[in-house]
Design an enzyme around this catalytic site. Structure first.
Site, PDB file in Angstrom:
ATOM      1  N   GLY A   1       0.958  -1.105   0.003  1.00 55.41           N
ATOM      2  CA  GLY A   1       0.082   0.005  -0.129  1.00 55.41           C
ATOM      3  C   GLY A   1       0.815   1.203  -0.059  1.00 55.41           C
TER       4      GLY A   1
ATOM      5  CD  GLU B   1       0.001  -5.855  -8.473  1.00 55.27           C
ATOM      6  OE1 GLU B   1       0.554  -5.087  -7.975  1.00 55.27           O
ATOM      7  OE2 GLU B   1      -1.286  -6.042  -8.301  1.00 55.27           O
TER       8      GLU B   1
ATOM      9  NE  ARG C   1      -4.722  -9.630  -2.522  1.00 57.69           N
ATOM     10  CZ  ARG C   1      -5.076  -8.791  -3.185  1.00 57.69           C
ATOM     11  NH1 ARG C   1      -5.946  -8.687  -4.297  1.00 57.69           N
ATOM     12  NH2 ARG C   1      -4.176  -7.571  -3.329  1.00 57.69           N
TER      13      ARG C   1
END
Length: 449
Positions: free
Chosen positions: A165, A276, A292
């Site tokens: 994050g 990613e 996930r």
């Protein structure tokens, strides 16, 4: 026998999404919920519901003992964790399996490996994924950091191994600022994650964020389902996602998709995963893997016709993948807008009662949301309350449909970020697909002046 009753260890729109997939497969569902979510839509629709604690996530949705107890008293034979909360907690996955309950997710060892950024980078490199130049692993002292930074060239990015994050990250422009900025990142990581292990990598100036959806059966078979472009971000949080990426050619997709699918096959990966990358000047650089389901999975479903949650359940039940790479076709274009309960431009949270709600409809418009008129949005959790997903045969047609769907969506009683999306879809750079991970923050800064 197979899976017959799934406990959904989550809340909000993803809990409802899992419930719908399960019911379409003839499988019963168990909703677990905090006291704050007693009136949530997935709780109302599930076959069974169990309250597992007070509003705080640490005492409810992160309470392993309460979730396992709920599974046992309801005779659930599988647990789906959704995303967030315990979805990437390897220890939780191990506990689920130790209780003889099917874990609808990757093997615990893969969750653990890919959840550690240093281990993930080493694993990705060994599997043939292109890496951002940087330290081979954790760097423990400043002399070592200076040597690594000199080798890869400034600016460098100092990242916490346990980070996420955007926390525990600092861009270091030059050697004289290295020590002070790394110390800041270490302090941030220590307070946020309890771990100040750091590593360094080359800082890419203005890349796009492009991720590949992968799926494995756990037995050495794996496929990719194309890429998503998630470059429109604010503070490392995705706002708007699309598939396919406006900048990736069919040849690049096939090449990179083949590399990631081969890597997952070599791992023996099971279930859904997302690899990613940062993409700049035609080059892909691995940044992390999410073990996930992703929030933005519906855009992949729209262009492939594959129900990813259904596929997760099938694979967890020991079944083969329902589609081969050769059978997969990528058709049209899809865009998702994350609709949050927040001020559209200050981003202050806006929980409270939804006094009126009208979802957009029409051809190729999908709304994933647990909202209804009279529902009170609790202040304790993530602010996302809905996802608006539209599909079109072309990107231009998709954007026009998205404009119309945003105009049609009405949520009253609270503030939402729909006005932000309405402005974004009229921006020339968004219309042309010419944006990077820095674009949205720069646009917001200009808008304020």
């Amino acid at each position: 026998m197979g899976i017959s009753r799934i406990l959904i260890a989550n809340r909000g729109e993803i809990a409802l999404r899992i419930h719908r997939a399960a019911h379409e497969m003839g499988i019963e569902t168990v909703a677990v919920h905090s006291t704050a979510d007693a009136d949530a839509m997935h709780v109302r629709l599930a076959d069974h519901a169990v309250c597992i604690g007070p509003p705080a996530a640490s005492e409810s949705y992160l309470n392993t003992a309460a979730i396992i107890s709920a599974a046992e008293i309801t005779d659930a034979d599988a647990i789906h964790p959704g995303y967030g909360f315990l979805s990437e907690n390897a220890r939780f996955a191990e506990i689920v399996e130790a209780h003889g309950i099917a874990w609808i997710g990757p093997k615990p060892e893969h969750i653990r490996t890919m959840g550690d950024k240093v281990a993930a980078k080493k694993t990705a490199g060994a599997l043939g994924l292109p890496l951002v130049p940087g330290s081979d692993g954790a760097v423990s002292d400043f002399d070592e950091m200076r040597a690594v930074a000199a080798e890869i060239g400034y600016p460098v990015l100092a990242k916490a191994a346990a980070g996420g994050g955007g926390r525990g990250m600092k861009v270091v422009p030059s050697e004289d600022q290295l020590e002070s900025l790394v110390r800041q990142a270490m302090n941030e990581a220590k307070s946020a994650f309890g771990d100040d292990t750091m590593y360094l990598e080359k800082y890419l100036g203005n890349p796009r964020h492009i991720e590949f959806q992968v799926f494995g059966d756990g037995n050495g078979n794996a496929i990719h389902l194309g890429e998503r472009d998630c470059s429109l971000q604010r503070r490392h949080q995705k706002v708007f996602e699309e598939a396919p990426s406006p900048v990736i050619t069919d040849e690049e997709r096939a090449r990179m998709g083949g590399i990631v699918a081969d890597a997952m096959a070599a791992m023996g990966y099971r279930g859904a995963g997302t690899i990613e990358f940062l993409w700049e000047n035609g080059e892909f650089y691995f940044i992390e893997m999410n073990t996930r389901l992703q929030v933005e999975h519906p855009v992949t479903e729209a262009i492939t016709g594959v129900d990813l949650v259904r596929e997760q359940i099938r694979v967890a039940d020991g079944k083969a993948l329902s589609v081969s790479q050769d059978e997969l076709e990528f058709k049209g274009h899809a865009i998702e807008c994350r609709i949050n309960a927040e001020d559209p431009f200050t981003f202050a949270p806006s929980p409270g009662e939804v006094t009126y709600y009208h979802a957009a409809g029409g051809m190729h418009v999908r709304v994933d949301s647990g909202l209804y008129a009279g529902y009170r949005i609790p202040p304790y959790y993530d602010s996302m309350i809905a996802k608006l997903i539209v599909y079109g045969r072309t990107r231009e047609g998709c954007l026009m449909r998205l404009r119309r769907a945003l105009e049609e969506t009405v949520i009253e009683g609270i503030k939402t970020n729909i006005p932000l999306h309405e402005e974004l879809v009229r921006e020339p750079d968004v219309i042309s697909g010419d944006y990077t991970i820095k674009w949205l923050e720069e646009w917001l800064a200009k808008r304020e002046t």
